[in-house]
Structures are given as structure tokens and as C-alpha cells.
Design an enzyme around this catalytic site. Structure first.
Site, short mmCIF file in Angstrom:
data_model
loop_
_atom_site.label_atom_id
_atom_site.label_comp_id
_atom_site.label_asym_id
_atom_site.label_seq_id
_atom_site.Cartn_x
_atom_site.Cartn_y
_atom_site.Cartn_z
N HIS A 1 -8.57 -6.41 4.59
CA HIS A 1 -8.51 -5.73 5.91
C HIS A 1 -9.72 -5.45 6.61
O HIS A 1 -10.41 -4.59 5.88
CB HIS A 1 -7.64 -4.88 5.71
CG HIS A 1 -6.32 -5.04 5.25
ND1 HIS A 1 -4.79 -4.71 5.08
CD2 HIS A 1 -5.33 -6.53 5.38
CE1 HIS A 1 -3.60 -4.84 5.03
NE2 HIS A 1 -4.02 -6.19 4.87
N LYS B 1 -7.05 2.80 -2.24
CA LYS B 1 -7.07 3.48 -0.99
C LYS B 1 -8.11 4.47 -1.42
O LYS B 1 -8.20 5.16 -2.52
CB LYS B 1 -6.44 4.62 -0.56
CG LYS B 1 -6.25 5.22 0.34
CD LYS B 1 -5.80 4.54 2.53
CE LYS B 1 -6.04 5.71 3.20
NZ LYS B 1 -5.16 5.24 4.23
N ASP C 1 -10.15 -3.35 1.77
CA ASP C 1 -9.90 -2.59 2.87
C ASP C 1 -11.11 -2.31 3.22
O ASP C 1 -11.67 -1.30 2.60
CB ASP C 1 -9.21 -1.90 3.26
CG ASP C 1 -8.11 -0.84 5.22
OD1 ASP C 1 -9.38 -0.49 5.22
OD2 ASP C 1 -7.54 -1.13 5.30
N TRP D 1 0.44 -1.55 -0.08
CA TRP D 1 -0.30 -0.13 0.17
C TRP D 1 1.22 1.55 -0.02
O TRP D 1 1.55 1.37 0.89
CB TRP D 1 -0.50 0.16 1.36
CG TRP D 1 -1.89 1.55 1.29
CD1 TRP D 1 -2.59 1.56 0.57
CD2 TRP D 1 -1.04 2.38 2.17
NE1 TRP D 1 -3.05 3.71 0.99
CE2 TRP D 1 -2.14 3.60 2.05
CE3 TRP D 1 -0.29 2.87 3.39
CZ2 TRP D 1 -2.16 5.00 2.22
CZ3 TRP D 1 -0.50 3.83 3.54
CH2 TRP D 1 -0.97 4.95 3.54
N GLU E 1 -3.32 -2.64 -2.23
CA GLU E 1 -3.87 -1.84 -1.25
C GLU E 1 -4.48 -0.81 -2.03
O GLU E 1 -3.74 0.07 -2.39
CB GLU E 1 -3.95 -2.21 -0.19
CG GLU E 1 -5.01 -1.75 1.05
CD GLU E 1 -4.62 -1.22 2.56
OE1 GLU E 1 -5.40 -1.31 2.68
OE2 GLU E 1 -3.72 -1.89 2.53
N HIS F 1 -11.14 1.13 3.36
CA HIS F 1 -11.23 2.32 2.08
C HIS F 1 -12.19 2.83 1.19
O HIS F 1 -11.53 3.26 -0.18
CB HIS F 1 -10.05 1.78 1.40
CG HIS F 1 -8.98 1.88 2.55
ND1 HIS F 1 -7.57 1.21 2.08
CD2 HIS F 1 -8.53 2.59 3.49
CE1 HIS F 1 -6.64 1.78 3.26
NE2 HIS F 1 -7.70 2.17 4.14
N ASP G 1 -7.47 -4.64 10.38
CA ASP G 1 -5.98 -3.39 9.92
C ASP G 1 -6.70 -2.35 11.03
O ASP G 1 -7.87 -1.35 10.73
CB ASP G 1 -6.06 -2.89 8.71
CG ASP G 1 -5.67 -1.64 7.64
OD1 ASP G 1 -4.66 -1.13 9.63
OD2 ASP G 1 -5.37 -1.90 7.13
N ASP H 1 -10.63 3.53 10.83
CA ASP H 1 -10.28 2.93 12.02
C ASP H 1 -9.95 2.39 13.21
O ASP H 1 -9.43 2.43 13.91
CB ASP H 1 -8.78 2.95 11.69
CG ASP H 1 -7.61 2.48 10.36
OD1 ASP H 1 -7.94 1.58 9.63
OD2 ASP H 1 -7.11 3.37 9.78
#
Length: 416
Positions: A284, A226, A257, A185, A224, A260, A324, A294
Site C-alpha cells: 500500500h 498499523k 503500508d 485491517w 495489514e 504505517h 492507499d 496519507d
């Protein structure tokens, strides 16, 4: 007395689920085998062992709850304690900045497997497997762009860093006789409008192609996407559409993730589309209260839907599960246990779905019956099965882990 009640409740639950064609013993057995990769950075707020400088590159840990791990020994001690409170099989996910550098300055384009030898030994001694991540943020050469930087020298620095990280992952995988999953990432993006979107993505693709060209049999590479980074809000080079196409054309594992994506997106809906064109998924699991904030994973609709879709797509064997998040506002060990157990609950709930009967109803065009069974399944005695899963594996059942963590805080983390 409590053990007898848990076993009695489980027997009732087993019969109740059996009545709709679900084998709870098989579900528990599958959950025991499901590895969850615990993110080492929850112990110390993503600080690592390079320096005590503030994070950069769109990374931000919030909160200052006391007891943060300050060195490699404290990180490992916390992880060892976490393991005593969790049933099932678990891995440890390391970032490159968590190397055992022996107090020496080792730049990221100089890192090697020797800096993780003690991690490999520790993991073997404690029954863990290792996963790995390159680290592009919080470095003098990070800036706004790393692998997509137009400056050849900066770009080559990060290419070499990531090459070396893949070799470290390969050494980890060979030592543990199980492939190490290495996640890439990068934070690359722009705070304001850019007129060179395609150019930066061309550079990122070229850099990645160069990085993955080296065959390494004991590791698996995943990339990964974003949505945006803090201070890089207007443009992200490694967006989801970029990495979807990249993974499909290079046949790489895609890292999904859950933090994201836009708040209105259904992340679970992406699973079936991605798995048509890519070999595997790395999950994640996080909780985005406001975008990628998060927060500690909980058993909410988004996480439940994600794992139900994984199971419905018969893709558990093609999906790797990791956590994560980095919550520094509460007890960090507590955050680990809540998040891991919540993830296990969601996986178990998906495994206990009466899928054969639901598929039969759908194939026969029985929409009312399908919806009715989906609704009734929500109130089946799932909790009794999860309690049995923990009891069977000799870890605290229900809220019993709270007092264990409070004791650890009194005796260990509060003295840091």
C-alpha cells in the site's frame, strides 16, 4: 512534432542504457504488465455508501476540495476517467462500505456477493480487475476493539463480517478469472496505557484463525499492520511484530503500508526479511509526511528505495502494488494521476537499474565501482523512457494530463 521528439529522445535513451547492459524495451514491457490497484476511496474521502456520518476508528480524511463523488455512479465515472489518463494495467480496490446496497440498510454481518454484482459487471465492462477490503471502522460496534474485543457478541459480529468479505472476494476472483486480494485491517487499540496487551493479541489471533479457516480458491488474504490510530495512540493490537509472526506461521500475504511506520524506519529494508518467511507482499503505497497522513504518493527516496529493493530481491512477481491515500485538499482526480504515475516512475526507475553489472561488481568486491555506477545511473535519461511508455500506450505525456483534468473539473466535478 512533439511525438517525433519523444521518439528521438527515447532512441537516444535506449542506446545510453544499452551501453550499461539495460534493455529499455524490456523494462517498458514489464511496466505495462504491472498491475496497480487504485483505491476507490480517493474519489469520496472514504465515505462509502452506508451513511454520511463522520469517520471513526483512527480514519481521517483532511480537506474539503469541491467535487467529491457522492454516489456509486459518480465514483465509477471518476474511475473510468482516471483510466483514460494512465498507461498500463490497473485494478480497483474496494472497501466493503462501497457495496451497491440499493438504498437499503445492510449491516456488515449481512453483506454478500450480491451487493457487489454490479461492481463485478462494471469492472468487466471497463477492463478492471477487483481487489477488496473488510471495513471495521465507522460503525456503532467499532469502538476501540473489533476482532480483539473481549465481548464475544461484538467479536463474533466482526468475525462474521470478515468471513463474508472473504466470500465476496472469492466471488470477484472467480468472475474475473484472477484471484482477488482481500486485505484485513482493523483499527483495534487503546488511547492510553493497557495492562492486557497479550490478551487482546490472543483474541485477534483466534479471530483471524477462525476467519481464514474457510478455503476459498479465488481470493488471497492479506493482513495489514498499523503503528497507531488517531485516538488509539498508546497501543495497537495488530502491530507489525504481531502480523510478521502471524503471516510467517500461517503463510499469509503481508500488507506493507508505507505510512504505517516510524518516520526514521527504512521500509525498503523490511522487504528482504519478510520475503524469507512469507509467500507474498501487498504494497500500500502512501506518503507519510507526519506518520500515516496519507499524502499523495510522489517520486521520493522512500518510494524509489522500496521498488529498487523489490527488483533487487527478484520479488516483483511476489509483490502486489496498490495505492492507499485520501487527499481531499486538492483535485481528487489529480491526486490519483500524480500518485499512480509516481508509483510507475519508481517501478520503472528500479527496472532500469544496471543490476547485472552492479551484482558483478559486488561479487568481485569492487565497492568503488558499485557505488560509482549507482551514482551515475541516477542521471541517465530515465524521463525519456517514461515519456515513451505513456506515448506508446496512448495517454498524455508529461504535464499534458493537467489540462485534461481541468477540463473534467469544469464539465463534471465542479457541477456536483
Amino acid at each position: 512534432m512533439k511525438e517525433a521528439l519523444i521518439l528521438k529522445a527515447y532512441e537516444i535513451a535506449r542506446e545510453r542504457y544499452a551501453a550499461i547492459g539495460v534493455d529499455t524495451d524490456r523494462a517498458v514491457e514489464r511496466l505495462e504488465k504491472q498491475q496497480i490497484s487504485l483505491h476507490c476511496w480517493q474519489t469520496d474521502d472514504v465515505s462509502g455508501f452506508e451513511s454520511g456520518d463522520a469517520l471513526s476508528g483512527g480514519i481521517q480524511a483532511t480537506g474539503n476540495y469541491p467535487g467529491r463523488a457522492r454516489n456509486i455512479d459518480e465514483v465509477r465515472r471518476d474511475l473510468e476517467f482516471v483510466k483514460t489518463l494512465l498507461a498500463g494495467s490497473h485494478r480497483i480496490n474496494l472497501h466493503e462500505i462501497y457495496g451497491d446496497f440499493g438504498g437499503r440498510a445492510v449491516d456488515r454481518n449481512e453483506v454478500g456477493a450480491e451487493h457487489f454484482a454490479s461492481w463485478i459487471e462494471w469492472a468487466a465492462e471497463n477492463g478492471f480487475k477487483l481487489d477488496f477490503n473488510s471495513t471495521s471502522f465507522s460503525h456503532p460496534l467499532s469502538g476501540d476493539l473489533s476482532l480483539s474485543n473481549p465481548d464475544p457478541a461484538i467479536r463474533e459480529f466482526w468475525i462474521e463480517h470478515t468471513r463474508r468479505c472473504r466470500r465476496i472476494a472469492d466471488a470477484m476472483g472467480k468472475a474475473q478469472n484472477d484471484p482477488c486480494i482481500m486485505n484485513i485491517w482493523v483499527h483495534d487499540g487503546s488511547k492510553d496505557i493497557t495492562v492486557r496487551r497479550k490478551y487482546y493479541r490472543e483474541l485477534l489471533a483466534e479471530s483471524l484463525d477462525e476467519i481464514i479457516s474457510e478455503p476459498l480458491p479465488w481470493m488471497k488474504t492479506c493482513v495489514e499492520a498499523k503503528l497507531f490510530g488517531i485516538g488509539l495512540e498508546s497501543y495497537t493490537v495488530g502491530s507489525m511484530d504481531f502480523y510478521e509472526a502471524y503471516c510467517a506461521t500461517r503463510q499469509l500475504m503481508y500488507t506493507l503500508d508505507t505510512g504505517h511506520y516510524e518516520q526514521t524506519e527504512n521500509v525498503a529494508d523490511k522487504v528482504s526479511s519478510l520475503l524469507l518467511f512469507i509467500p507474498e507482499l501487498m504494497l500500500h503505497v502512501s506518503r507519510p509526511v507526519r506518520w500515516d497522513s496519507d499524502h499523495v504518493t510522489i517520486m521520493n527516496d522512500q518510494t524509489l528505495d522500496l521498488f529498487k529493493e523489490i527488483i533487487r530481491a527478484d520479488a516483483l512477481d511476489r509483490s502486489h502494488v496498490g495505492l492507499d491515500y485520501f487527499d481531499a485538499s486538492i483535485n481528487r482526480i489529480g491526486a490519483y494521476i500524480i500518485g499512480t504515475r509516481a508509483t510507475q516512475k519508481c517501478i520503472l526507475s528500479a527496472l532500469l537499474e544496471p543490476l547485472d553489472k552492479l551484482r558483478e561488481y559486488e561479487a568481485d568486491g569492487k565497492g568503488f565501482q558499485r557505488l560509482a555506477l549507482l551514482e551515475e545511473a541516477k542521471t541517465l535519461p530515465f524521463g525519456a523512457v517514461f515519456d515513451y511508455f505513456n506515448l506508446k500506450n496512448g495517454v498524455p505525456v508529461g504535464e499534458e494530463f493537467i489540462s485534461c483534468i481541468e477540463k473534467y473539473e469544469r464539465e463534471v466535478t465542479s457541477r456536483r
